[in-house]
Design a protein around this motif. Structure first.
Motif, PDB file in Angstrom:
ATOM      1  N   LEU A 177      25.233 -46.778  -9.780  1.00 16.09           N
ATOM      2  CA  LEU A 177      25.349 -45.573  -9.769  1.00 16.09           C
ATOM      3  C   LEU A 177      24.594 -44.864 -10.977  1.00 16.09           C
ATOM      4  N   TRP A 178      23.412 -44.207 -10.440  1.00 16.85           N
ATOM      5  CA  TRP A 178      22.438 -43.509 -11.525  1.00 16.85           C
ATOM      6  C   TRP A 178      23.267 -42.119 -11.936  1.00 16.85           C
ATOM      7  N   VAL A 179      23.536 -41.839 -13.112  1.00 20.36           N
ATOM      8  CA  VAL A 179      24.302 -40.586 -13.613  1.00 20.36           C
ATOM      9  C   VAL A 179      23.299 -39.641 -13.444  1.00 20.36           C
ATOM     10  N   ASP A 180      23.731 -38.382 -12.810  1.00 23.21           N
ATOM     11  CA  ASP A 180      22.970 -37.315 -12.774  1.00 23.21           C
ATOM     12  C   ASP A 180      23.806 -36.149 -13.489  1.00 23.21           C
ATOM     13  N   ARG A 181      24.885 -36.271 -14.077  1.00 24.23           N
ATOM     14  CA  ARG A 181      25.515 -35.431 -14.773  1.00 24.23           C
ATOM     15  C   ARG A 181      26.746 -36.174 -15.700  1.00 24.23           C
ATOM     16  N   ARG A 182      26.685 -35.604 -16.867  1.00 21.16           N
ATOM     17  CA  ARG A 182      27.863 -35.847 -17.698  1.00 21.16           C
ATOM     18  C   ARG A 182      28.630 -34.797 -18.343  1.00 21.16           C
ATOM     19  N   PHE A 183      29.836 -34.797 -18.340  1.00 25.07           N
ATOM     20  CA  PHE A 183      30.543 -33.736 -18.849  1.00 25.07           C
ATOM     21  C   PHE A 183      32.075 -34.349 -19.486  1.00 25.07           C
ATOM     22  N   ALA A 184      32.785 -33.499 -20.201  1.00 25.61           N
ATOM     23  CA  ALA A 184      34.143 -33.825 -20.711  1.00 25.61           C
ATOM     24  C   ALA A 184      35.085 -32.900 -20.113  1.00 25.61           C
ATOM     25  N   VAL A 185      36.233 -33.505 -19.627  1.00 29.44           N
ATOM     26  CA  VAL A 185      37.441 -32.619 -19.055  1.00 29.44           C
ATOM     27  C   VAL A 185      38.515 -32.777 -20.226  1.00 29.44           C
ATOM     28  N   THR A 190      35.571 -38.432 -20.639  1.00 25.85           N
ATOM     29  CA  THR A 190      34.181 -38.270 -20.186  1.00 25.85           C
ATOM     30  C   THR A 190      34.320 -38.635 -18.515  1.00 25.85           C
ATOM     31  N   VAL A 191      33.697 -37.513 -17.903  1.00 28.32           N
ATOM     32  CA  VAL A 191      33.365 -37.762 -16.511  1.00 28.32           C
ATOM     33  C   VAL A 191      31.869 -37.685 -16.207  1.00 28.32           C
ATOM     34  N   VAL A 192      31.407 -38.678 -15.276  1.00 24.61           N
ATOM     35  CA  VAL A 192      30.156 -38.617 -15.058  1.00 24.61           C
ATOM     36  C   VAL A 192      29.952 -38.621 -13.305  1.00 24.61           C
ATOM     37  N   THR A 193      28.920 -38.012 -12.731  1.00 29.08           N
ATOM     38  CA  THR A 193      28.632 -37.827 -11.282  1.00 29.08           C
ATOM     39  C   THR A 193      27.243 -38.543 -10.922  1.00 29.08           C
ATOM     40  N   GLY A 194      27.175 -39.069  -9.588  1.00 27.57           N
ATOM     41  CA  GLY A 194      26.082 -39.584  -9.171  1.00 27.57           C
ATOM     42  C   GLY A 194      26.250 -39.970  -7.784  1.00 27.57           C
ATOM     43  N   GLU A 247      24.237 -40.833 -20.094  1.00 32.08           N
ATOM     44  CA  GLU A 247      23.616 -39.745 -20.119  1.00 32.08           C
ATOM     45  C   GLU A 247      22.897 -39.535 -18.645  1.00 32.08           C
ATOM     46  N   ARG A 248      22.363 -38.460 -18.302  1.00 31.30           N
ATOM     47  CA  ARG A 248      21.570 -38.378 -17.145  1.00 31.30           C
ATOM     48  C   ARG A 248      20.355 -39.165 -17.186  1.00 31.30           C
ATOM     49  N   GLY A 249      20.400 -40.063 -16.039  1.00 30.46           N
ATOM     50  CA  GLY A 249      19.479 -41.362 -15.981  1.00 30.46           C
ATOM     51  C   GLY A 249      20.030 -42.590 -16.339  1.00 30.46           C
ATOM     52  N   SER A 250      21.155 -42.584 -16.901  1.00 32.16           N
ATOM     53  CA  SER A 250      21.881 -44.057 -17.283  1.00 32.16           C
ATOM     54  C   SER A 250      22.467 -44.409 -15.894  1.00 32.16           C
ATOM     55  N   ALA A 251      22.440 -45.723 -15.892  1.00 29.40           N
ATOM     56  CA  ALA A 251      22.980 -46.572 -14.836  1.00 29.40           C
ATOM     57  C   ALA A 251      24.155 -47.113 -14.992  1.00 29.40           C
ATOM     58  N   LEU A 252      25.387 -46.868 -14.264  1.00 30.06           N
ATOM     59  CA  LEU A 252      26.593 -47.699 -14.316  1.00 30.06           C
ATOM     60  C   LEU A 252      26.545 -48.690 -13.409  1.00 30.06           C
ATOM     61  N   VAL A 253      26.707 -50.005 -13.733  1.00 24.90           N
ATOM     62  CA  VAL A 253      26.342 -51.048 -12.816  1.00 24.90           C
ATOM     63  C   VAL A 253      27.556 -52.139 -12.986  1.00 24.90           C
ATOM     64  N   LEU A 280       7.976 -42.750 -14.826  1.00 24.71           N
ATOM     65  CA  LEU A 280       8.435 -43.427 -13.787  1.00 24.71           C
ATOM     66  C   LEU A 280       9.808 -42.688 -13.429  1.00 24.71           C
ATOM     67  N   HIS A 281       9.869 -42.655 -12.009  1.00 25.84           N
ATOM     68  CA  HIS A 281      11.394 -41.821 -11.765  1.00 25.84           C
ATOM     69  C   HIS A 281      12.100 -42.956 -10.549  1.00 25.84           C
ATOM     70  N   VAL A 282      13.078 -43.225 -11.001  1.00 24.99           N
ATOM     71  CA  VAL A 282      13.987 -44.203 -10.205  1.00 24.99           C
ATOM     72  C   VAL A 282      15.407 -43.738 -10.319  1.00 24.99           C
ATOM     73  N   GLY A 283      15.984 -43.551  -9.086  1.00 26.30           N
ATOM     74  CA  GLY A 283      17.450 -43.172  -9.295  1.00 26.30           C
ATOM     75  C   GLY A 283      17.277 -41.870 -10.025  1.00 26.30           C
ATOM     76  N   ALA A 284      18.384 -41.727 -10.860  1.00 26.27           N
ATOM     77  CA  ALA A 284      18.371 -40.234 -11.562  1.00 26.27           C
ATOM     78  C   ALA A 284      17.516 -40.516 -13.135  1.00 26.27           C
ATOM     79  N   ALA A 285      16.813 -41.559 -13.221  1.00 19.13           N
ATOM     80  CA  ALA A 285      16.167 -41.867 -14.586  1.00 19.13           C
ATOM     81  C   ALA A 285      14.614 -41.428 -14.469  1.00 19.13           C
ATOM     82  N   ASP A 286      14.430 -41.201 -15.793  1.00 18.78           N
ATOM     83  CA  ASP A 286      12.863 -40.580 -15.861  1.00 18.78           C
ATOM     84  C   ASP A 286      12.450 -41.481 -17.124  1.00 18.78           C
ATOM     85  N   VAL A 287      11.374 -42.182 -17.077  1.00 20.59           N
ATOM     86  CA  VAL A 287      11.167 -43.378 -18.186  1.00 20.59           C
ATOM     87  C   VAL A 287       9.595 -43.139 -18.420  1.00 20.59           C
TER      88      VAL A 287
END
Length: 578
Positions: A177-185, A190-194, A247-253, A280-287
């Motif tokens: 899961l490529w994280v495209d948003r992180r926020f706190a509730v 911590t909550v992440v979306t993707g 963070e955005r661009g992290s991958a949960l695997v 390089l852009h892959v998933g939500a990551a840019d490197v």
């Protein structure tokens, strides 16, 4: 669930069209609503009778937010490309179309919006022509007005047909899961979306980000708590643990299921040679990367940070200065080092036929563990390999190992003449193999395996001098089964502990202790004789019945005790068991 990403030039009505399709405006930020400009990724969803839940990822169209656009489109299998009827073909429309093509998106619908404000025919023709030059050729191109509702039904039908035709992902796949948003509730953490492209996520699951393993506390999809969600799906995960790296661009695997790499060989499709330091852009990551040409559109990328990549992944390489894009097909996420002159050219030849696949991986490594294939994303297939448990051996290496074993057995026999063959574990060490079972699999006739040892033809026998001494002991014991030879007698016959050990392994004698040897069937014969005594019996009675000495009877009785054939009582008497 189905997930569709928008694409198109800024201010061409992407968000307004998504609102008309779902009833919800995707812009979340006050600044976005004030300026009428999408800045961050937006999400909204609906449910259609024929296809079920459909989620839209609304991306910004402004040129300054291309990185955000790519983060939204990267994991999504289908797109809604939006072009305005009252504007000419615009740069971001071309750039977004190029990005979709580079990412390998092959399912799309093109909506020509604002068809109530201008004749859409010119825009329809131009969009059709532009799309026809890409991998999205054949995508429906439809006029629509979000304000009047004209064409919305046709657009819904085309989108429903598109998502219904998408291939179904495997719910049992490893999660990435490529994280495209992180926020706190507050109260949750911590909550992440993707966008989950495949696999299944449940509360209680463990997912890794880098080396940190996090726990999934809760799963939401489309605003509702779920017991599980399978891809493709928009998900929000409440995670606990050390979340600093998220963070955005992290991958949960899935833990231990992915190869994290900083060096990857890819094939490019694009306009020209890429620069030395593209993004390089892959998933939500840019490197940021360093690009080294190998030849024939093949390059090696060295990444600023490791990413979980597999063979077959599709990415975008971007030159920020010239605003050029290349499609990047991952051929090998764990390539060999290029050490010598001409290595890049040789590597390009190796990759010229495509991804390495199992045959190529085996040819390169010789020996591969099934878990490694899984991490690299290489499918199991018939490549003529030898399979031993989790290990796969190339045909060439299997033959080379089989050819080496006889000489190693012969070498061992010369160095250890009393050993009846070579232990499999010893051969595994000599052959640098991780398991003795691999040795077992490459032993060929006339060699044979006996009691965990590889024995040559006629092997397993004792040297002539040792055999003569053993034969003499056996003759002595044939007439007095429990009169073990003395140390002097053994020394006279040339039988030391190593020789006696070899005789025991050969099944000719049985050792009961240092210097105490009898025939192999002596324990059975002793039990038969001791069974004729009154039970329980004393050590002296046993010695007399067996016609031997305390030197012999004590280790013999202890041996029978350990074997469970006699039982020693508290008063030191014994009884035969059974």
């Amino acid at each position: 669930m189905h997930v569709v990403a928008t694409a198109g030039h800024v201010d061409h009505g992407k968000s307004t069209l998504v609102e008309a399709l779902t009833g919800t405006h995707p812009d979340r930020l006050e600044e976005e609503r004030r300026r009428g400009l999408t800045i961050e990724l937006g999400y909204c969803w609906t449910e259609w009778a024929d296809v079920g839940e459909v989620a839209f990822v609304d991306v910004p169209g402004h040129e300054r937010f291309l990185t955000t656009m790519l983060a939204g489109v990267g994991p999504v299998p289908a797109a809604l490309l939006v072009v305005a009827a009252d504007d000419p073909w615009m740069p971001q429309a071309a750039e977004h179309l190029a990005a979709l093509d580079a990412l390998g998106v092959r399912h799309a619908v093109v909506a020509v919006t604002r068809s109530d404000l201008a004749d859409p025919s010119a825009a329809l023709a131009r969009a059709s022509a532009e799309v026809a030059r890409t991998g999205l050729a054949g995508a429906p191109v439809l006029p629509v007005s979000a304000r009047t509702g004209r064409g919305l039904d046709d657009l819904r039908s085309a989108l429903a047909a598109m998502v219904a035709a998408l291939p179904a992902p495997d719910p049992a796949s490893d999660v990435r899961l490529w994280v495209d948003r992180r926020f706190a509730v507050r109260g949750s953490g911590t909550v992440v979306t993707g966008t989950l492209p495949a696999g299944t996520v449940r509360p209680g699951d463990s997912l890794a980000v880098g080396e940190e393993v996090l726990r999934v506390r809760g799963v939401q999809a489309l605003g509702r708590d779920r017991a599980e969600v399978s891809g493709v799906a928009r998900v929000a995960l409440n995670v606990s643990g050390r979340t600093d790296a998220l963070e955005r661009g992290s991958a949960l695997v899935t833990p231990d299921a992915w190869h994290h790499t900083r060096v990857v060989d890819v094939r490019l499709t694009g306009p020209s040679e890429p620069p030395t330091a593209p993004m390089l852009h892959v998933g939500a990551a840019d490197v940021t990367t360093h690009c080294r040409p190998l030849g024939d559109s093949l390059v090696r990328l060295t990444l600023d940070r490791p990413l979980p990549l597999r063979v077959g992944d599709r990415a975008v390489l971007r030159d920020p200065g010239r605003r050029l894009l290349w499609g990047a097909d991952v051929l090998d996420p764990d390539p060999p080092r290029l050490r010598r002159r001409g290595a890049a050219v040789r590597r390009a030849r190796q990759l010229a036929t495509g991804s390495p696949g199992l045959a190529g991986e085996l040819e390169r490594r010789g020996l591969v563990h099934a878990d490694r294939l899984r991490r690299l994303g290489i499918a199991r297939e018939d490549a003529g390999q030898l399979e031993v448990g989790p290990w796969l051996v190339s045909p060439a290496l299997a033959q080379a190992l089989a050819d080496r074993v006889p000489s190693l057995v012969e070498e061992h026999a010369r160095a250890h003449p009393l050993d009846p063959g070579v232990p499999l574990a010893v051969l595994a060490t000599r052959l640098r193999l991780p398991s003795p079972e691999l040795v077992r699999a490459v032993v060929r006739a006339p060699l044979r395996i006996a009691e965990g040892r590889v024995v040559a033809p006629g092997g397993g026998g004792l040297p002539e001098a040792v055999q003569r001494g053993v034969d003499a002991v056996r003759r002595d014991l044939a007439s007095a089964a429990f009169a073990a030879p003395t140390a002097d007698r053994l020394r006279e016959l040339g039988l030391d502990e190593r020789a006696l050990g070899a005789a025991e392994r050969a099944g000719l004698l049985r050792r009961l202790g240092s210097g105490i040897v009898l025939l192999p069937d002596a324990p059975d014969r002793a039990v038969d004789l001791l069974g004729t005594l009154d039970q329980p019996f004393t050590t002296s009675a046993a010695r007399e019945r067996l016609g031997t000495t305390r030197r012999v009877v004590l280790p013999l009785l202890e041996h029978l005790d350990r074997a469970g054939r006699t039982r020693r009582l508290p008063d030191d008497r014994r009884e035969v068991v059974g």
